[in-house]
Design an enzyme around this catalytic site. Structure first.
Site, PDB file in Angstrom:
ATOM      1  N   LYS A   1       0.826  -1.221   0.000  1.00  0.00           N
ATOM      2  CA  LYS A   1       0.000   0.000   0.000  1.00  0.00           C
ATOM      3  C   LYS A   1       0.863   1.276   0.000  1.00  0.00           C
ATOM      4  O   LYS A   1       0.346   2.378  -0.050  1.00  0.00           O
ATOM      5  CB  LYS A   1      -1.039  -0.021   1.114  1.00  0.00           C
ATOM      6  CG  LYS A   1      -0.543   0.051   2.528  1.00  0.00           C
ATOM      7  CD  LYS A   1      -1.761  -0.024   3.454  1.00  0.00           C
ATOM      8  CE  LYS A   1      -1.404  -0.237   4.906  1.00  0.00           C
ATOM      9  NZ  LYS A   1      -0.523   0.707   5.523  1.00  0.00           N
TER      10      LYS A   1
ATOM     11  N   ASP B   1       1.984 -10.069   7.455  1.00  0.00           N
ATOM     12  CA  ASP B   1       0.878 -11.034   7.517  1.00  0.00           C
ATOM     13  C   ASP B   1       1.335 -12.386   7.007  1.00  0.00           C
ATOM     14  O   ASP B   1       1.040 -13.425   7.549  1.00  0.00           O
ATOM     15  CB  ASP B   1      -0.289 -10.580   6.634  1.00  0.00           C
ATOM     16  CG  ASP B   1      -0.918  -9.320   7.161  1.00  0.00           C
ATOM     17  OD1 ASP B   1      -0.191  -8.320   7.217  1.00  0.00           O
ATOM     18  OD2 ASP B   1      -2.098  -9.355   7.531  1.00  0.00           O
TER      19      ASP B   1
END
Ligand code: SF4
Length: 734
Positions: free
Chosen positions: A39, A126
């Site tokens: 992002k 993650d």
């Protein structure tokens, strides 16, 4: 100091990283922050809200040869240098692969992390796949902080990150601790404390939940910049102090999932931690070891050049793959074994190319090179489970097999699949070195065609592979040379080398090392003994090799390549004789060969005199054959240059003596033949569908070198031209 801040996406690690960088910069440190999250907003608050071009977008839109480091680095608050890796949209592509490509770009463009006091990597944690684990590899982060909140999924991700660190560290110590980015009240913090206690890590800093973060964000600043006197800013100054002063590191421990669930979901305060329980510290981060394969720079240079193959530079379609080129090069070094990390099929394809070159050499020249008939290669036989779970264990086993052969060195060459999944060969090498410290293991960056074409693989194998074996302490020797940039797949590479070695011997000059063909570890070790390099070719590849050796090793390279034909040989002998102060020996050599050359001219000249020659070729220098034709009294009526070659310009010493057409359209051939009526047509391939019966001959793309390179065809032409043009097999071309 290089710090990786890992944490689950959305947990606030970018805010923490940016504030930490700001606090470090305020403490007077020179900071580089690299955002490794698709992002790409890690550095936004350091740049006044500006979103910068990501490294991946830049790579996508800019040809390799035009890429520049300053286009992906931006200077923000207090001089912090900021970069963003970027990545694909959610649900498509492979973000981990993007991180791998970004680090490869930085490396290629020469980003020197050591010029910063602190490098902060902000990494999405993650999924600790091969790509996101890049900062954990050796040479990147020496300190790891893991950010978590009190929520289960965040702690779950933190536990996964610890697993990833453990995989890379194998018992090493570089975890500094946890950072709690608090989302709740004091009581809510119990799960994090219990987790910290069980994985035996300290909670280094608790960042309180606060409105100030939102306010600072609206001002497009960090809290450290916007509210410098706040408690929140102080938390980051404390963290910065910890980063700078902490010398205590911990090994990674993780919990299995059942234990983790029970631990986090139970509702009791943590047991008090004892020092003995929590501290298994190490004073040394244990991961600072420099990769030995990168040590061979001798000549210091502020700015290292980037050496790229022509296909990569000009974005041409790739010719072959870097894995294949690297393998064809490392297998030229005797007493070594090459481990090919990838599927068996890749090794098969690459070995087929080596074998066919070996058989061609044998059938045409009766020269048998063991390393081209039985290349010493072991494949790690990567299969689907390796692709899914990573290939390190598999690779370590294959390296062990290689070691059992007791070679003088082992090369590790990687394929596309291992590059795509981000396997870290350095970790496997690190492990095998503990067991076999006496045998050097050298990784060659190849990753199939992720890293480029065949030529790029050859370049990398020469520079990183063979280059790593060079001994910098050797005593220089006079009257010897290194040979550069021979073409390993050319059938006459060996006979050309022998011709050159014979001419040099006539001038009392020895061959020191061939870089890299049919050579040995001992010869490569002694590479730096020679005061001069001789390039076999000065095409793009030859020039690149010469530049590389001049820049990194400081050994000059002769201007002229292996000569073809009489005039080139004379000039070449003189250049080398001058260098070694052997002018008299050089002239003696030239006189001997001149006498022999003139005898050959007399023998064939009377048959060929006045015959008309037309040449249709891909080569951009045909003087070697034109010169022989002129010396034989022939007429060259036209030279037609077809469109592809390693180089771009046609060159000749005889610009006035024949018609030249570059970028020749083959459709024009018949018209030209009708108009010019040559006696002999020369080409690189057998011509088809000629408009009328005509003598034709094939000239090789890589001609034989030496004084008689051009004249080598005189005997054939003289015989050919005496025979009727429609005789026997010659009709085949019609
Ligand atoms: S391009 Fe990739 S997959 Fe194909 S042979 Fe080369 S390394 Fe293997």
């Amino acid at each position: 100091m290089k710090i990786a801040i890992y944490g689950k996406g959305g947990i606030g690690k970018s805010t923490i990283s940016a504030n930490l960088s700001a606090a470090l910069a305020k403490a007077g440190k020179k900071v580089l922050q690299i955002g490794c999250d698709p992002k790409h907003d890690s550095t936004r608050l350091l740049l006044g809200g500006k979103r910068i071009m990501t490294a991946l977008d830049y790579m996508k839109n800019t040809p390799v040869g035009l890429q520049r480091l300053d286009r992906v680095l931006h200077v923000g608050y207090k001089g912090i240098v900021c970069a963003e890796a970027g990545g694909p949209e959610p649900g498509v592509g492979c973000a981990g692969r993007g991180i791998l490509s970004t680090f490869a770009l930085f490396e290629r463009l020469g980003l020197d992390m050591n010029t910063f006091d602190v490098v902060v990597y902000d990494v999405l944690g993650d999924v600790v796949c091969g790509g996101f684990a890049v900062p954990l590899r050796q040479g990147f982060a020496d300190t790891v902080y893991v950010v978590t909140s009190e929520e289960f999924m965040s702690i779950y991700a933190a536990n996964n990150i610890l697993k990833g660190v453990k995989n890379f560290d194998q018992g090493g110590h570089r975890l500094a601790g946890l950072i709690l980015n608090s989302r709740g009240t004091h009581e809510n913090r119990h799960p994090v404390k219990r987790f910290a206690q069980n994985v035996k890590l300290p909670v280094k800093q608790t960042v309180p939940r606060s409105e100030l973060f939102r306010k600072a964000e609206m001002m497009e600043k960090t809290v450290v910049e916007a509210f410098p006197d706040s408690t929140e800013a102080r938390a980051f100054h404390d963290l910065a102090r910890d980063v700078l002063e902490n010398h205590t590191f911990y090994p990674a421990r993780f919990l299995n999932e059942d234990v983790l669930e029970q631990l986090i979901l139970q509702d009791s305060p943590p047991q008090a931690q004892t020092d003995a329980e929590n501290r298994v510290p190490s004073k040394a981060p244990g991961i600072n070891e420099k990769s030995p394969e990168k040590k061979f720079k001798v000549k210091s240079s502020d700015k290292k050049s980037v050496f790229l193959s022509k296909s990569l530079l000009t974005r041409e379609p790739l010719h072959g793959c870097a894995f294949s080129g690297a393998l064809a090069t490392t297998t030229q070094i005797k007493d070594t074994v090459t481990v090919a990390h990838g599927p068996r099929s890749c090794t098969n394809i690459a070995c087929q190319a080596i074998l066919s070159a070996g058989f061609r050499l044998f059938t045409r020249k009766k020269i048998l090179l063991e390393n081209q008939i039985a290349p010493a290669v072991i494949s790690s036989d990567m299969d689907e489970s390796v692709v899914i779970y990573g290939g390190k264990d598999n690779l370590v086993k294959t390296l062990e097999q290689a070691m059992e052969q007791n070679p003088k060195a082992v090369f590790l060459v990687t394929t596309c699949p291992s590059g795509v999944i981000g396997d870290d060969p350095v970790a496997a090498i690190h492990e095998i070195r503990q067991k076999y410290p006496q045998i050097p293991v050298i990784a060659v960056t190849s990753d199939g065609n992720l890293r480029g074409d065949y030529m790029q693989g050859v370049l990398n194998a020469c520079m990183e592979g063979a280059g790593a074996l060079m001994d910098k302490t050797v005593t220089p020797k006079s009257h010897c040379v290194n040979i550069l940039a021979e073409k390993n797949i050319a059938f006459n590479a060996e006979s050309n080398f022998n011709t050159i070695a014979d001419i040099l011997k006539e001038m009392n000059i020895d061959i020191n090392c061939r870089f890299v063909r049919n050579t040995s570890v001992e010869q490569l070790k002694g590479f730096l003994k020679a005061p001069l390099n001789l390039p076999a070719y000065t095409d793009y590849f030859g020039r690149l090799m010469a530049d590389f050796i001049d820049e990194r090793l400081g050994i000059p390279t002769a201007k002229q390549p292996f000569p073809v034909g009489f005039s080139e040989s004379v000039a070449w002998v003189r250049e080398i004789a001058d260098f070694f102060h052997e002018s008299m020996a050089g002239e003696r050599v030239i006189d001997t060969h001149r006498r022999h050359y003139e005898t050959m001219i007399k023998t064939y000249g009377h048959t060929l005199k006045g015959r008309r020659l037309m040449i249709l070729t891909y080569m951009h220098n045909v003087d070697w054959i034109v010169e022989a034709a002129f010396d034989l009294g022939m007429e060259v009526i036209k030279v037609c240059i077809l469109n592809f070659s390693q180089d771009n310009l046609f060159i000749t010493r005889y610009p006035e003596r024949f018609e030249v057409e570059t970028n020749y359209d083959p459709a024009k051939r018949d018209k030209d033949l009708e108009r010019l009526k040559p006696d002999l047509l020369l080409g690189n391939y057998t011509p088809k569908n000629l408009p009328y019966p005509l003598h034709v001959d094939i000239i090789p793309m890589c001609p034989d070198v030496g004084f008689y390179g051009g004249l080598a065809f005189a005997h054939r032409w003289a015989t050919l031209i005496k025979a009727p043009v429609t005789e026997g097999w010659k009709n085949d071309a019609l």
